[in-house]
Write a protein that holds these residues in place. Sequence first.
Motif: not given
Ligand code: UGA
Length: 437
Positions: A211-213, A260-269, A207-209, A148-153, A252-255, A415-417
Amino acid sequence: MRISVIGCSYLGAVTSSCLARLGHDVTGVDIDPRLVDELSAGRAPFFEPGLQDLLSEQAGTGRLRYTTDAAAVAGSAVHFVCVGTPQRMGENAADLSQVDAAIEALLPSLAPGDVVVGKSTVPVGTATRLAARIAEAQPEATLVWNPEFLREGFAVEDTLHPDRIVYGLPDGPAGARAKLVLDEVYAAPLAEGTPLVVTDYPTAELVKVAANSFLATKISFINAMAELCEVAGADVTALADAIGHDDRIGRKFLNAGIGFGGGCLPKDIRAFMARAGELGADQALTFLREVDTINLRRRDRVVEIARQVLDGSVIDRRIAVLGAAFKPNSDDVRDSPALDVAARLHVQGAEVRVTDPHAIENARRTHPGLTYLAGLDEAVEGADLVLLLTEWREYVSLDPAELAKLVRTPIVIDGRNVLNPRAWRDAGWTYRGLGRP
Ligand code: UGA
């Protein structure tokens, strides 16, 4: 089709309601009675744009029900496994206990021809192991790995209109038959032309990990550039705009910001590094350790800037923190950089006042020691420093002149420019971004 969804938290609640929207007859199962009660009453158990409308809409169709009874999956032809795979306590590896429990709960109800669809993010090799377990109990059922590749929000939108669909299938006729079943499940998005990648189990899992990495690496790359910009007097936002025009790089994703935080990126890497180690390929992913380190260093940096702008100490200084969620349009506070920074400042003696449009309840549960205020005005009143840590639209569009009237000292750390430094400085603020002069 009759479909069951096992696990009805973030992933499962969205998946089940979206499958009902696609026309299927869906039974969601979860062991948490609170979650089941909320979903059964047609109420979204968490804040996710579009989910409440979808649940209300589907509640009336009779095609969507939720239960704590695992046996209710019997009679469904397809079973989606959507449970969580959190980081193991004190380790980098993923905790697969929920996945294993979901499969065990499913086995007694599996009928010949059933298709089990794995959606949870798992270490490579898991699908092969689970397929063997399923074959022991029901040799004529087939496992498909369908990450699954959905983004929260954007979870509802991403599920109804995904940018790609991946099937990891076993070889032979069972795999071919399972593919036809999934093609029927996803008939609507496939008809829209969504790219479909058909592959084997390990590739689908990777593919999933991968992509998140990649996403995590992109964010840490720009945050590393922000560190350079800070010492060189350059502006990382302009740098990101300029390199982002190269479509091989993309904007995209160059902010740059607090990372990054959340329930996916940190624990997945971390789980990916742990799995690579088990497979003897740890060297291939040592760069992810650096990605993680750069990311965490941004939180230190914000705290350091806070201390600097407050003349060396945050003790007894009033700091307003705008944002608790790990990102805007979500009430999820798992590994939220904003809350982590707020907690560090609190520990260092600051009087921290946190506000967020939707995440206060969740934040209070994980960080009960912090002070929360529902209203932005109350949170910033008399503040010595304002920290914008989650870029909710209402914070990005704040009027700096109006806000200046409420605080004691007009100092802001972005903190987010996302703020316009000139507009804020013109309104009398001391503005500090991350990686901006
Ligand atoms: C992420 C992936 O983007 C989804 O494709 C994936 O399906 C999901 O994990 C998952 O594994 O389930 P998500 O955790 O909802 O989705 O959030 P992201 O939009 O990826 O943002 C992650 C973090 O990165 C946030 O804290 C956000 O503020 C930060 N971020 C994002 C930045 O600091 N800079 C950016 O340019 C973009």
